[in-house]
Design an enzyme around this catalytic site. Sequence first.
Site, PDB file in Angstrom:
ATOM      1  N   THR A  91     -24.028 -49.123   8.666  1.00  0.00           N
ATOM      2  CA  THR A  91     -24.077 -48.823  10.098  1.00  0.00           C
ATOM      3  C   THR A  91     -22.911 -49.412  10.879  1.00  0.00           C
ATOM      4  O   THR A  91     -22.583 -48.921  11.955  1.00  0.00           O
ATOM      5  CB  THR A  91     -25.410 -49.318  10.724  1.00  0.00           C
ATOM      6  OG1 THR A  91     -25.674 -50.647  10.283  1.00  0.00           O
ATOM      7  CG2 THR A  91     -26.562 -48.433  10.315  1.00  0.00           C
ATOM      8  N   GLY A 112     -19.435 -60.677  16.500  1.00  0.00           N
ATOM      9  CA  GLY A 112     -19.433 -61.823  15.593  1.00  0.00           C
ATOM     10  C   GLY A 112     -18.504 -62.923  16.080  1.00  0.00           C
ATOM     11  O   GLY A 112     -17.524 -62.670  16.777  1.00  0.00           O
ATOM     12  N   GLY A 150     -39.601 -56.979 -12.103  1.00  0.00           N
ATOM     13  CA  GLY A 150     -40.058 -58.113 -11.303  1.00  0.00           C
ATOM     14  C   GLY A 150     -38.972 -59.149 -11.054  1.00  0.00           C
ATOM     15  O   GLY A 150     -38.779 -59.587  -9.918  1.00  0.00           O
ATOM     16  N   TYR A 168     -14.073 -60.615  18.961  1.00  0.00           N
ATOM     17  CA  TYR A 168     -13.747 -59.264  19.408  1.00  0.00           C
ATOM     18  C   TYR A 168     -15.005 -58.644  19.993  1.00  0.00           C
ATOM     19  O   TYR A 168     -15.988 -58.422  19.282  1.00  0.00           O
ATOM     20  CB  TYR A 168     -13.238 -58.427  18.236  1.00  0.00           C
ATOM     21  CG  TYR A 168     -12.834 -57.026  18.617  1.00  0.00           C
ATOM     22  CD1 TYR A 168     -11.575 -56.776  19.153  1.00  0.00           C
ATOM     23  CD2 TYR A 168     -13.713 -55.960  18.455  1.00  0.00           C
ATOM     24  CE1 TYR A 168     -11.193 -55.487  19.518  1.00  0.00           C
ATOM     25  CE2 TYR A 168     -13.337 -54.675  18.810  1.00  0.00           C
ATOM     26  CZ  TYR A 168     -12.086 -54.446  19.338  1.00  0.00           C
ATOM     27  OH  TYR A 168     -11.718 -53.168  19.693  1.00  0.00           O
ATOM     28  N   ARG A 221     -33.071 -58.475 -21.728  1.00  0.00           N
ATOM     29  CA  ARG A 221     -34.509 -58.298 -21.572  1.00  0.00           C
ATOM     30  C   ARG A 221     -35.073 -57.373 -22.646  1.00  0.00           C
ATOM     31  O   ARG A 221     -34.568 -56.275 -22.857  1.00  0.00           O
ATOM     32  CB  ARG A 221     -34.788 -57.702 -20.190  1.00  0.00           C
ATOM     33  CG  ARG A 221     -36.256 -57.457 -19.864  1.00  0.00           C
ATOM     34  CD  ARG A 221     -36.986 -58.747 -19.606  1.00  0.00           C
ATOM     35  NE  ARG A 221     -38.324 -58.547 -19.021  1.00  0.00           N
ATOM     36  CZ  ARG A 221     -39.132 -59.545 -18.707  1.00  0.00           C
ATOM     37  NH1 ARG A 221     -38.762 -60.798 -18.908  1.00  0.00           N
ATOM     38  NH2 ARG A 221     -40.319 -59.310 -18.185  1.00  0.00           N
ATOM     39  N   ARG A 270     -30.200 -45.335 -14.245  1.00  0.00           N
ATOM     40  CA  ARG A 270     -30.050 -46.026 -12.963  1.00  0.00           C
ATOM     41  C   ARG A 270     -28.812 -46.909 -12.937  1.00  0.00           C
ATOM     42  O   ARG A 270     -28.158 -47.032 -11.915  1.00  0.00           O
ATOM     43  CB  ARG A 270     -31.320 -46.842 -12.673  1.00  0.00           C
ATOM     44  CG  ARG A 270     -32.504 -45.927 -12.363  1.00  0.00           C
ATOM     45  CD  ARG A 270     -33.755 -46.706 -12.060  1.00  0.00           C
ATOM     46  NE  ARG A 270     -34.426 -47.186 -13.263  1.00  0.00           N
ATOM     47  CZ  ARG A 270     -35.399 -48.091 -13.265  1.00  0.00           C
ATOM     48  NH1 ARG A 270     -35.775 -48.643 -12.132  1.00  0.00           N
ATOM     49  NH2 ARG A 270     -35.984 -48.449 -14.389  1.00  0.00           N
ATOM     50  N   SER A 286     -21.630 -46.731  18.808  1.00  0.00           N
ATOM     51  CA  SER A 286     -20.793 -45.632  18.324  1.00  0.00           C
ATOM     52  C   SER A 286     -19.958 -45.024  19.448  1.00  0.00           C
ATOM     53  O   SER A 286     -18.777 -44.759  19.276  1.00  0.00           O
ATOM     54  CB  SER A 286     -21.680 -44.542  17.722  1.00  0.00           C
ATOM     55  OG  SER A 286     -22.409 -45.060  16.645  1.00  0.00           O
ATOM     56  N   GLU A 338     -19.025 -50.547  12.006  1.00  0.00           N
ATOM     57  CA  GLU A 338     -17.695 -49.901  12.031  1.00  0.00           C
ATOM     58  C   GLU A 338     -17.801 -48.394  11.881  1.00  0.00           C
ATOM     59  O   GLU A 338     -17.061 -47.765  11.128  1.00  0.00           O
ATOM     60  CB  GLU A 338     -16.785 -50.457  10.906  1.00  0.00           C
ATOM     61  CG  GLU A 338     -16.629 -51.954  10.862  1.00  0.00           C
ATOM     62  CD  GLU A 338     -16.022 -52.549  12.123  1.00  0.00           C
ATOM     63  OE1 GLU A 338     -15.474 -51.795  12.949  1.00  0.00           O
ATOM     64  OE2 GLU A 338     -16.120 -53.771  12.300  1.00  0.00           O
ATOM     65  N   ASP A 353     -21.205 -45.685  12.255  1.00  0.00           N
ATOM     66  CA  ASP A 353     -22.403 -45.368  11.477  1.00  0.00           C
ATOM     67  C   ASP A 353     -22.115 -44.249  10.468  1.00  0.00           C
ATOM     68  O   ASP A 353     -21.452 -43.264  10.790  1.00  0.00           O
ATOM     69  CB  ASP A 353     -23.519 -44.934  12.434  1.00  0.00           C
ATOM     70  CG  ASP A 353     -24.784 -44.586  11.687  1.00  0.00           C
ATOM     71  OD1 ASP A 353     -25.570 -45.502  11.444  1.00  0.00           O
ATOM     72  OD2 ASP A 353     -24.955 -43.400  11.324  1.00  0.00           O
TER      73      ASP A 353
END
Lengths: 680, 680
Positions: free
Chosen positions: B436, B185, B415, B147, B320, B347, B156, B438, B440
Site C-alpha cells: 500500500t 516516518g 504449525g 518527509y 521436516r 507453494r 494516493s 508509495e 497503492d
Amino acid sequence: MTAFPDNLKPSEPSGPSILEKERKNSQISVTEIGNHLYAHNGFLERQSRVLSLLMKEPLFSKAQQAQLSRIDRFKLAVARGKLIRRLQDTHQWTLEDYKMAHYLVDEPTPYHLHMQMFRTTILEQASEEQQAFWLPQIESWDIIGAYAQTELGHGSNVQGIELQARWDSKEGGSPTLTASKWWNGTLGRMANHAVVMARLLLPQPTGGYVSHGPQAFIVQVRDLETHLPLNGVVIGDIGPKYGYNTMDNAYMLFDSFRIPHSALLSRYAHLDPKTGVFTKPEKPVAVYGSMTNVRANIVHDAGLALARAVTVAVRYTAIRRQFRDRDSQDPDSSELSVLDYPTVQIRILPLLAAAFALHYTGRAMYESYHRARKEIEQGNFQGLAHMHSLSSGLKSLCTTMTADGIEVCRRSMGGHGFGGGSGLIQLNNDYLAKPTVEGDNWMITQQAASHLIKKMALAVGTLHSPPTDETDAHFKYFLKHRTEARTLDILGNDEDICASFQWKASSQAYEVYHERIVKKSHWNNILLQLHQLSQSHAQFFMVRTFFDSLNSCRDMSPLAKAVLLDLFRLLALTIIKSESYDFLRFGAASPACLDALPAKIQFLMTHIRPHAVSLVDSWMIPDYLLDSALGRSDGRVYEDLFHRAHRLNPLNKLTFNPNYRDDEIVKGTRENGLAILSKI
Amino acid sequence: MTAFPDNLKPSEPSGPSILEKERKNSQISVTEIGNHLYAHNGFLERQSRVLSLLMKEPLFSKAQQAQLSRIDRFKLAVARGKLIRRLQDTHQWTLEDYKMAHYLVDEPTPYHLHMQMFRTTILEQASEEQQAFWLPQIESWDIIGAYAQTELGHGSNVQGIELQARWDSKEGGSPTLTASKWWNGTLGRMANHAVVMARLLLPQPTGGYVSHGPQAFIVQVRDLETHLPLNGVVIGDIGPKYGYNTMDNAYMLFDSFRIPHSALLSRYAHLDPKTGVFTKPEKPVAVYGSMTNVRANIVHDAGLALARAVTVAVRYTAIRRQFRDRDSQDPDSSELSVLDYPTVQIRILPLLAAAFALHYTGRAMYESYHRARKEIEQGNFQGLAHMHSLSSGLKSLCTTMTADGIEVCRRSMGGHGFGGGSGLIQLNNDYLAKPTVEGDNWMITQQAASHLIKKMALAVGTLHSPPTDETDAHFKYFLKHRTEARTLDILGNDEDICASFQWKASSQAYEVYHERIVKKSHWNNILLQLHQLSQSHAQFFMVRTFFDSLNSCRDMSPLAKAVLLDLFRLLALTIIKSESYDFLRFGAASPACLDALPAKIQFLMTHIRPHAVSLVDSWMIPDYLLDSALGRSDGRVYEDLFHRAHRLNPLNKLTFNPNYRDDEIVKGTRENGLAILSKI
C-alpha cells in the site's frame, strides 16, 4: 497541551453523514436480515446481554492492549480469563454465555483448552468412573486442564508421536527432544493437569515392548499448591508467536515420570491391570468425533471472522474519498467514495458474499455433525466417514477463504488498513493460526479426497443400482451423462450455477478416481489433484448450501431475497472466474459464458453496492468487538484515528534525544539501549 | 533446573545430516550462483565486513526483541539507529555500508526518512543556495529531517492534500482535522525538521487566494535544544501498527504557524519575494524522479525479502519429516521429507523461482532508472513516462508477489511457521506495508495502463512507420499479426514462453485501447481491465528479463544455467497456469499446452527439488538476518526451537496463579489485571 486540534473537524462530507445517506439509500431491512442470520439460536439476545455486562468492567478495555509486552499481554489475558469466569458465577451464565464473553473480548484465553479440548476429551473418552471423579473438578475449575497431543517433531502425523507410556516400567517418558510436547495451549503456564497422548508400550512375553499407538492419559503435571511442575516434568511456554500471544502454548518433556493405571482414558480402550492385556476400540470413533466437532466450530467461526473484516472494509471505503472522476466535465466535482471503484469492489464485495456463504455452510455443518453424532450414539457409524470427509474439505476451504479474506480487506483500505485503527491487526494475527491448526489445510484435503475416490469407485461399480446418498446420486448422474453435451446458463440461471459446480466436482472425482484406481498412480504423485478435488467438492457444498438456504426461506421479503441472491451469484461467479479454465475443460461452463463473466460480475457488484453498508450492518457486530476506528458504526473514522494517536498513545509522553553522539534515549533519563534489553 | 533436556537429541535423521546430504546431492556450485547474483556490486564483501562488526555489539542481539512493549521496542530501535551511525563514523562507512547495516539489523530505523526521502528531496528540489545551507547539517545529523506529504484524509491523491501555506498571512495552517499530516516516518518522535508538502495559496489582486497546488517546504518543527514541538505545531506518533513499530509514523497539525520565504524548495519552483509571482516547474520531473527512485529500491528489495522467506521454507521443509509413503510396501520405511510432497513444492518452488525473477527485474529497473536519470539531467525527458509507467506496474506486481509469497512460505511450514522460531513474523509484519505504501498496488496500475494505452494508440496511428522503441515494436508486431493463427510451444521452447507473455500483454493493451479510445468507455468503469493490463505487462517484463539475464550470461556453467532455466520455466508456466483462460482467450497458449501444464510443472519441480537447498544457499543470507530456528544454515532446527522456548523465554520465569477466585496473577505478587493496564 494546545486545544487547537480539539476544535478541528474532518473535511466534508463527514463520516456520519455519509453512512446516514448510505443507510437511507438502501431499502433492505437490517433487522430482517439480522434476524434471518441469528434468530434461530438467540445469538443477538445473548450478545447484547453479555456485552452490557462486559462494558462495565475496565479490565476489558482494549484501548492499550496493543502497547503491552508479551508478558504483560499474557498477564492481562489471565486476569480477563478469571474475571469472565467470575462473571459466569455471578450471572449464572450458561456455557454459551461464557463463550460469548470470550468472543466479544476477542482474545484466546489462557484457560481456553480447559473448557474445550480437555473437558470434551474427558466427556468423550473417559469411562463413567473416571468422569465421576474428574468432571466435578473440571466444572469447578479446581483443576485446570490442557490437551497435549502435538509434539515438536510431529503434528499432522499423530501416529508418529514419540512420547512413550510404558507399562509398569521406570523408564519411558520422552526418548528424544522431538518427543517434547509442543503447541499445547493452556499448558505452558496455566494448567495443572493434561490429557496427554503417548504411545502405549506393553511388554511382550518374548521380551521387549510393543507399541499400541497413541493413547490418551490424564496426567497431573503441576503441584496444586505451588503450581510448580512435578518432579520429572519439564514444562514451559514456547514464546512469542505470529498471533495467539495471550495463549501459553507449551513444551513438555517427561523424565521417567510415573502415572497410575487409572490415567488411561478408558471409555473405549481397556488395559487389564492384572494381565496387562490391552483391547483397542473397534473404530476410532471418539477421536474422529472430537476432531470433527472442533472443525465444525472452526467453519462456523470463519463466517463471523470474515464478516467482521468486511464490516470494517465496507464502512471505511464507503466513507473514504479519493480522487475526482477523471472523466467528469465538472471541475468542482467532489472526490469519489473509494467503494465506488470496481478495483475496490472486486476485493470487498465477493468477500461480503463469502461471509454469508460461510455462515450458511457452518450452520449446515453443525446440523450435519449433530445428526451424525446422534447416529453414532445409536451405534450407527455410517455417516461418520462422510462427516469426516466433509469436515476436512470444508475446514480447509473455509479457513483459507477467511484468512486470505481478512488480509484482502486490510489491504483494500490502503495505508490506514496497516494502522492500529483498522481493528484487523490482532484479528489477522490470531486468525492466521487457523489454516494450519487442527489439520493443515493442504494435508487434510487428502482425507476428503480419499473418501470421494471410494465413493466414485462405488458409483462406478453399482451404476445401475439406486443411489445410496446424495454424493452417490451426483456421481451416478455424472457417469450416465458424461458423454453428452451440456448447456449450463451460469449467467442467467441459479440452478445452473449449482449444477456447474456439481459437474466440475464430479468430473474431478472421476478424473482422480481414474488416476488412482484405474491407472494405479502413486498417491503422493497425485496430491495436487487430490487437493483440487477436495476444494471442488467443498466449493460445491458451499455454493449449493448458500442457494438452498435462501431458496428455502419462505418468509423473507422479496427485496432482501433478491439482494442475497445477488450475493450468491457474485460469490459463485467469482469462483468460476478464478478457475475458468477448469470449468471450461470439464464442460461445466461454455466459452461464451466465461467471456461474459467479467461484465456480469461488475454488473452484480453495481447492484450490490448501494446495499453494502446495510448488509454489513445486518451482521450486527458490536463496535466493542470491531475495536476499529475505520469500521465504527457511527462513521467517526478520522476523529477516532486522531483520538487514538493524539490522546491514547503513551509513546507521545516521551521526549526523545535524537543526538546520535549521545547514548541517552529519552531526554533526562540517561537510560541507554542495553538497559532496555536487560529489563527482560 | 533439571539437566534432563540438555541430554536429549532430536530423533534421527538429524537436521545437520539432512542438510549435508541435500548439499552433497546437488552438483551446482553455491559460490558460482552467489557470485552471479551479487558479484557486480560488492554486495557479499560488504555483507560479511559489516556483519562481523555488528556481531560484536550486544545491542544488535535479536533474541528478546519480540518480547518488548511498543515503547521499549521503539527505544531499542533508537539506540540501534544511533549505534549504527556511530559505527559509520568509526569505520568510515560509505552510505552503502550504512544501508547494509540496517538491512542486517532488519528493522525500520526511526532515522530512516532522514537519510532517505528528506535528504533525497533536498538534493533534488532545493536550490544550490538552499543545499549549501542544509546539506552539511543533514550529513552531520545536526538536524534530523522527515518527509511530510501524506495526510489523514489523503494519500494516493496528492493533489487533494489540505494543508495550506498562505503567502504573507497569519492564517493558513491546517484547516481541518483531515489536513493533519499522517504516516510520516521519523517525524512522530525523532525529527526536528521536515520537508512539508502544502498547497501554496497566493493572494489574488481581486481578493481571496488561489491555490498553486502542493509545493515542498523545509520547516523546522521541534526545538533543537528541548526537542519539544515549536509553538503552533502539534505533533506525535500515530500508535501501534501491523508492522513498522520501530518507526515513529507521525501526525502533525499547524496552527497559524509562520515559515520564512526561504522555506520553499526552489530548484524548480520560484516565488518572487517582492512581487509574490509564482512560476511552476515546466515538468514535474523532480517529483516523479524521487518516487521512481523509491519504487526502484522497493522492487529490488522485494527479491531479497522473498529469498529470505524461501530460504527458511526450503531448509525447514527439507528437514521436516512427516508421514510414511502410504504406497510403500516396506513397513519400516522412514517418514518423508515434507519438501518431497508436490503440495509443498507447488507453494515453495515457484517462489524460489520468483525470488530470482525479482532479483533480475530489480537490477534491470535500477539500470533503466539510472539511464533515465542521466537523460533527464541532460534535459531529455523522453524516457521519463516509460520509466514512470514501468516503475508503477513493477512496484505493484513485485511487492504483491513478495508480500503474498512470504505468507505462503510461512504457511507451508505448518504449525512451526506460526511460531516465533520461523523468523518470518517481523518480516511479514513489516513487509505488508509495501503493497500500500508509495502508491497503492491497485491504484498505481492506472499509471502504467494509461501510458500503455497511449503507446497503443500511437502504434495504431503509425503502424507503417518504424518502431520508436521496444513497446512500440511489440505493439506493431501484434497489430500486424493479430488475425493470424499462432502456435507457441510454451512447453518446449523458452522463446515461445516469452512470446506468449508478450502476445497476451499486447492483446490486452489492444483490448483496453479499444475500450477506452474507440468505444470511449468511462475510465472508472474499466479500472479492472486497466489493472490487468498493467499486471500483464509487468509480468512480461519480468519473464523476459529473467530469460535474457540467463541467456546473456556467457560464463555460467552448463549445470547452473540448466537449473536456473528450469526455475525460469517454472515461474513462467505457473503464472500461465494461474491465468490459463486469459492465455487461451488471446491465443497466447493452446488448449493442448494448457492441459499438459500441470504435469509439466510437476516435472519441473521434480527436477529442481534436488537443488533446492543449494539454490537457497546461493543467496548467502546470513543466519543473523534470518533470525530463524527453522531456517538455520546448520539445520539445528529442533535444538534451536527448544533453546528459544526453554532457555530464552522470560515468561517461564513467572509462576502463575490459575485460581480464578483469586485476583492475583503471578504467585506471590498480589498484582492484578488493572495494575498492568495502569502501567502504560
